[in-house]
Each structure stands twice: as structure tokens, then as C-alpha cells.
Scaffold this motif. Sequence first.
Motif, PDB file in Angstrom:
ATOM      1  N   GLN A 198       0.841  -1.260  -0.037  1.00 16.25           N
ATOM      2  CA  GLN A 198      -0.025  -0.104  -0.049  1.00 16.25           C
ATOM      3  C   GLN A 198       0.890   1.276  -0.057  1.00 16.25           C
ATOM      4  O   GLN A 198       0.710   2.311  -0.818  1.00 16.25           O
ATOM      5  CB  GLN A 198      -1.162  -0.007   1.243  1.00 16.25           C
TER       6      GLN A 198
ATOM      7  N   ASP B 100      -8.116  13.871  -0.645  1.00 20.70           N
ATOM      8  CA  ASP B 100      -8.260  12.462  -0.046  1.00 20.70           C
ATOM      9  C   ASP B 100      -9.816  12.347   0.333  1.00 20.70           C
ATOM     10  O   ASP B 100     -10.252  12.956   1.478  1.00 20.70           O
ATOM     11  CB  ASP B 100      -7.244  12.218   1.134  1.00 20.70           C
TER      12      ASP B 100
ATOM     13  N   PHE C 177      -6.650  -1.570  -7.152  1.00 17.58           N
ATOM     14  CA  PHE C 177      -6.306  -0.353  -7.090  1.00 17.58           C
ATOM     15  C   PHE C 177      -6.221   0.024  -8.786  1.00 17.58           C
ATOM     16  O   PHE C 177      -5.461  -0.586  -9.471  1.00 17.58           O
ATOM     17  CB  PHE C 177      -4.732  -0.140  -6.557  1.00 17.58           C
TER      18      PHE C 177
ATOM     19  N   TRP D 139      -9.797   6.173  -1.019  1.00 18.79           N
ATOM     20  CA  TRP D 139      -8.890   4.962  -0.744  1.00 18.79           C
ATOM     21  C   TRP D 139      -9.986   4.202   0.310  1.00 18.79           C
ATOM     22  O   TRP D 139     -10.155   4.304   1.460  1.00 18.79           O
ATOM     23  CB  TRP D 139      -7.652   5.317   0.300  1.00 18.79           C
TER      24      TRP D 139
END
Length: 215
Positions: free
Chosen positions: A38, A59, A210, A121
Amino acid sequence: MHRMRVPDWLDDTRTSYDTVAVSYADLLRDALAGAPFQRGILALFAELIHAQGNGPVADVGCGPGRITAHLHGIGLDAFGIDLSPAMIEVARRDHPGLRFEVGSMTDLELADGSLTGLLAWFSLIHVPDDQVPTVFAEFHRVLRPGGVILLGFHTGDDSRLKTEGYGGHPMNVYVHRRPPGRVTDWLNAAGFTVEAEMLHRPDQNTEGAFLFAHR
């Protein structure tokens, strides 16, 4: 004026994460230290942002701000947005030098083309399928041309109701697991170009994906 009612899933997500905010932060505070894959993915994201000349990075669904702080630590101008006021309170407490705001990924209070990068995320996992195009349209709107997006999510093809989590606290959220190809199709439809897909299997029962894309 009549105000449109906030969808139940947004209410449920906000309430659930308000309830678990403190325990969630405590449980995951040091998780990246034991997650080299990660960290590597986030480092690649940072390299792509640097190649674009840097600039603001959001984010989205930042929770208690641990990933936002990591991005800041590797040289990005990162700030966090989360639906849960309690999560934002914890993020501001734990990372007082960084910017955190309450907001929804369905309606970001950001100017058109104002971001160089956007990270989601594992924050898309509670968004219903029929709302994902709305979310991706918002992501496309706030990214400037060439801007980079990184999505992390659970893979699979099912949804389950999560009623408890993070220290045994009550929750009421659906967790949606999706094939990477479906998410890629949604990104393409929103005007993104997908550049890379990575799968991560931290244990035999868990798989994450991802996706890197640009506007």
C-alpha cells in the motif's frame, strides 16, 4: 423551498462512522507501517502528481486522516474530506497542521478543475451502484486536465450489510465488492482514461484492487 431528502445511504454512512470514529482511528493508526504494498501504491500516486507539476490533492473519504497525513509526508499538498463530522474531528485532533473538511463525494464543494490529484482509498465501498456515476462525474469535474485519480476498493461481486465493526460498535452500512472491470467501465463513461490496475491479496480471504486513471 422544499429541500430534497438526503438519501438513506448517506445518512446511514454518516451515522455509522460517527459512531466508530475514535475506535476506527485507534485500530488503523499504524496500519500503513505493516503494509509495504500500500505504501508503494501511494508512492507511485505521489510520483504521478509530481510529474503533473504538483498542486492540491483531495483524499475523499479520508476518515481520521491517516492516509492524508501519509501523502503530506511524502510531499503532496494533500487535504481530506469526509462525510462524518466525528471522523473530521478526529483527523483535526490527530493531524492539526493539515486541512480537513466535512463533505460528500456526491457533491464536492470544490471549484471545477481545482485539483491535480484525487484519492478515494476504500471510501467508495458504501456507495450504491446507481450513485457511482454521480460520484465519478464529480471527481472528473474537480480534477484539472491531466489530473490523476487513484481508487482503492474491495473486489468481488456482492453486497453485504455491516451491522457491527471497529471495536464492536453498531453500524448500518452496505459494503459493496466490485470487479475491477466494472469500475473501469464507470471511469471510462465519466471521461477518465484508466492507466493501471493492480490487485492486492493481503491474506487468502481478502483481495483489493487499485486503479490509476487520469482526466
